[in-house]
Design an enzyme around this catalytic site. Sequence first.
Site, mmCIF file in Angstrom:
data_model
loop_
_atom_site.group_PDB
_atom_site.id
_atom_site.type_symbol
_atom_site.label_atom_id
_atom_site.label_comp_id
_atom_site.label_asym_id
_atom_site.label_seq_id
_atom_site.Cartn_x
_atom_site.Cartn_y
_atom_site.Cartn_z
ATOM 1 N N PHE A 77 20.781 -25.836 50.590
ATOM 2 C CA PHE A 77 19.933 -24.438 50.370
ATOM 3 C C PHE A 77 19.747 -24.368 51.879
ATOM 4 O O PHE A 77 19.498 -25.194 52.690
ATOM 5 C CB PHE A 77 18.730 -24.700 49.735
ATOM 6 C CG PHE A 77 18.959 -24.694 48.105
ATOM 7 C CD1 PHE A 77 19.791 -24.099 47.405
ATOM 8 C CD2 PHE A 77 18.385 -25.613 47.342
ATOM 9 C CE1 PHE A 77 20.003 -23.862 46.179
ATOM 10 C CE2 PHE A 77 18.316 -25.810 46.092
ATOM 11 C CZ PHE A 77 19.458 -25.001 45.518
ATOM 12 N N GLU A 78 19.583 -22.999 52.601
ATOM 13 C CA GLU A 78 19.354 -22.790 53.545
ATOM 14 C C GLU A 78 18.170 -23.127 54.245
ATOM 15 O O GLU A 78 17.942 -23.322 55.643
ATOM 16 C CB GLU A 78 19.867 -21.013 53.876
ATOM 17 C CG GLU A 78 18.871 -20.259 53.239
ATOM 18 C CD GLU A 78 19.057 -18.685 53.528
ATOM 19 O OE1 GLU A 78 19.717 -18.638 54.590
ATOM 20 O OE2 GLU A 78 18.827 -17.858 52.654
ATOM 21 N N GLY A 79 17.084 -23.243 53.411
ATOM 22 C CA GLY A 79 15.796 -23.980 53.722
ATOM 23 C C GLY A 79 16.258 -25.109 54.448
ATOM 24 O O GLY A 79 15.136 -25.469 55.265
#
Lengths: 260, 317
Positions: free
Chosen positions: A53-55
Amino acid sequence: MAVKVSYNTAELVCISSARLLEDGKVVFAGAGLPLLSAILAQKTHAKTLTILFEGGVIGPFVEPGKLPPSTNEQRCATRANMVLPTTDVLLLQQRGYVDYGFLGGAQVDQYGNINSSYIGDWDRPTVRLPGTGGGNDIASLSKVIVAMHHEKRRLVKKVDFITSPGYLSGGNSRKEAGLIAGGVLKVVTHLAILGFDEEKGVMCLEGLQPGATVEKVKENTGFDLMVKDNLYEASAPTEEELRVLHILDPERRYTTARGE
Amino acid sequence: MERSYLELREKVEKKDKGLREKVKSLSEAVALIPDNVHVAIGGCHYSRTPMALIWEIIRQRKKGLTFSKSITATEGDLLLVAGTTRHIITSWFSPGVTWGVSRIMRHYVQSGEAQYEEWSHMSLGLRYKAGAMGVPFLPARSMLGSDVFKRLSNVKEMSCPFTGDKLALVPALNPDVAIIHVQKADPYGNAQISGFPFMDKDIALAADRVILTTEQIIDNSEIRRTPDRTDIPFFCVDAVVEAPCGCLPHECYGVYEPDFNHMDMYVKLMMEKSVDGVKEYLDKYFYGPETFEDYLDLFHVKDIVKATLSAKKGYGG
């Protein structure tokens, strides 16, 4: 006789795209339906699928019933293998560690270009959409699966704005622009599984969802869609897939029926 | 917004880099931010948002600020409606996918009243990283061929002098001020972040000035026992403000999850009544309370207890 299972269009898109994610691969999933679909794949046929996930998360096991509305918040990191800065997780795609990018699409054109920025004129848009987020990076750097609802106004000849690049204007244009890796692999809708003609970089009909016909797909597509010779019919969601999906998203936050 | 290398160095050279105490009140810290400068916001989306500082920035009626943030959530709505900014540099702007597209962002951007300067998430990260590295740009294989690239005036394309590959060059972003919320910091500004680091270390190093809020001020001896966990070094930092619950209603990893009831309430108000709804919200939550503690007093204890208990599980889920 097989029991007839009932499902809505969003559930169909979610399950159908989850089936494309193979075990042992790495998928970079966007927020919303892609997130749910990637987790579904992990909980069914692809136990060792690694989700990014881009987090900044590598390989989490997101808790059922706690699917976050963003891929940038702490519930995305549950039981992860590694948490790292946003720029670094996105750069893993540039290095080549990501097998699939997985995105939703507000508006997609015949070349697989995705618009999530402007409907209408750029300077005075009818609708200003939220924007690229990591979408442009995913589409520039990875092989992409797009999950979306099949509507004429969503599958268009030319997008109003290329937020995330597909095959740009077709042919060799993507490579010529400098995007020498990645590209759109499939577009999964509630009516069809769409692929791309390798030379032309143009979308074509590869498979029909259960009950859909070529005519119905064409009627709901905003451009003249090529049909592949070996057209197949996809199998319906199984009871098991639906059961797991309902455990993951009990409030149907991501799989509300639409357009039925 | 490109700034000369020597000017950037000079700003850093002039800083008092001594190991000195920088603890300030919220209002003293925000007074360090002049009008018409570029402020980078740490955190991402509704995670580790420096809400206490944004609360005070809005209350001090700052004007003409440009904000940059990796992904912008409800704080962007508030800054637009309060008139603090008309220019936001970001990659995505809305409360969250299940809440829909921000009506405030649409209102200001569609009418041309405000500029939403859209960069891809990674390229914005590389811009801060270039700023932190002291180089004028970084190359990337992203954004090429897209309209995101075409719409931007300050991005360039070049052929790699080694391989001939086409690359996008993204310019360094050196904010005048960075505002960042962390879980722990000592009085000197040594900051330890838990959970997602986002782009905060790069933002802190890229900025001329750094203002920190922290859930808790810890003793320097605790930092020295765990220096490997320090993310921002003290000499970057100009002010440290202790602000427990300083992200609410947004989340702070390990301390509290978002207050989802409050977020739902805000989004409903914003979606139903647009600018008027957010004005009501600002009156009640931002302009009304005398102190940040009074702002926190408007939240419901049971919601915060729930958010706190969920967050305590951390990565264990």
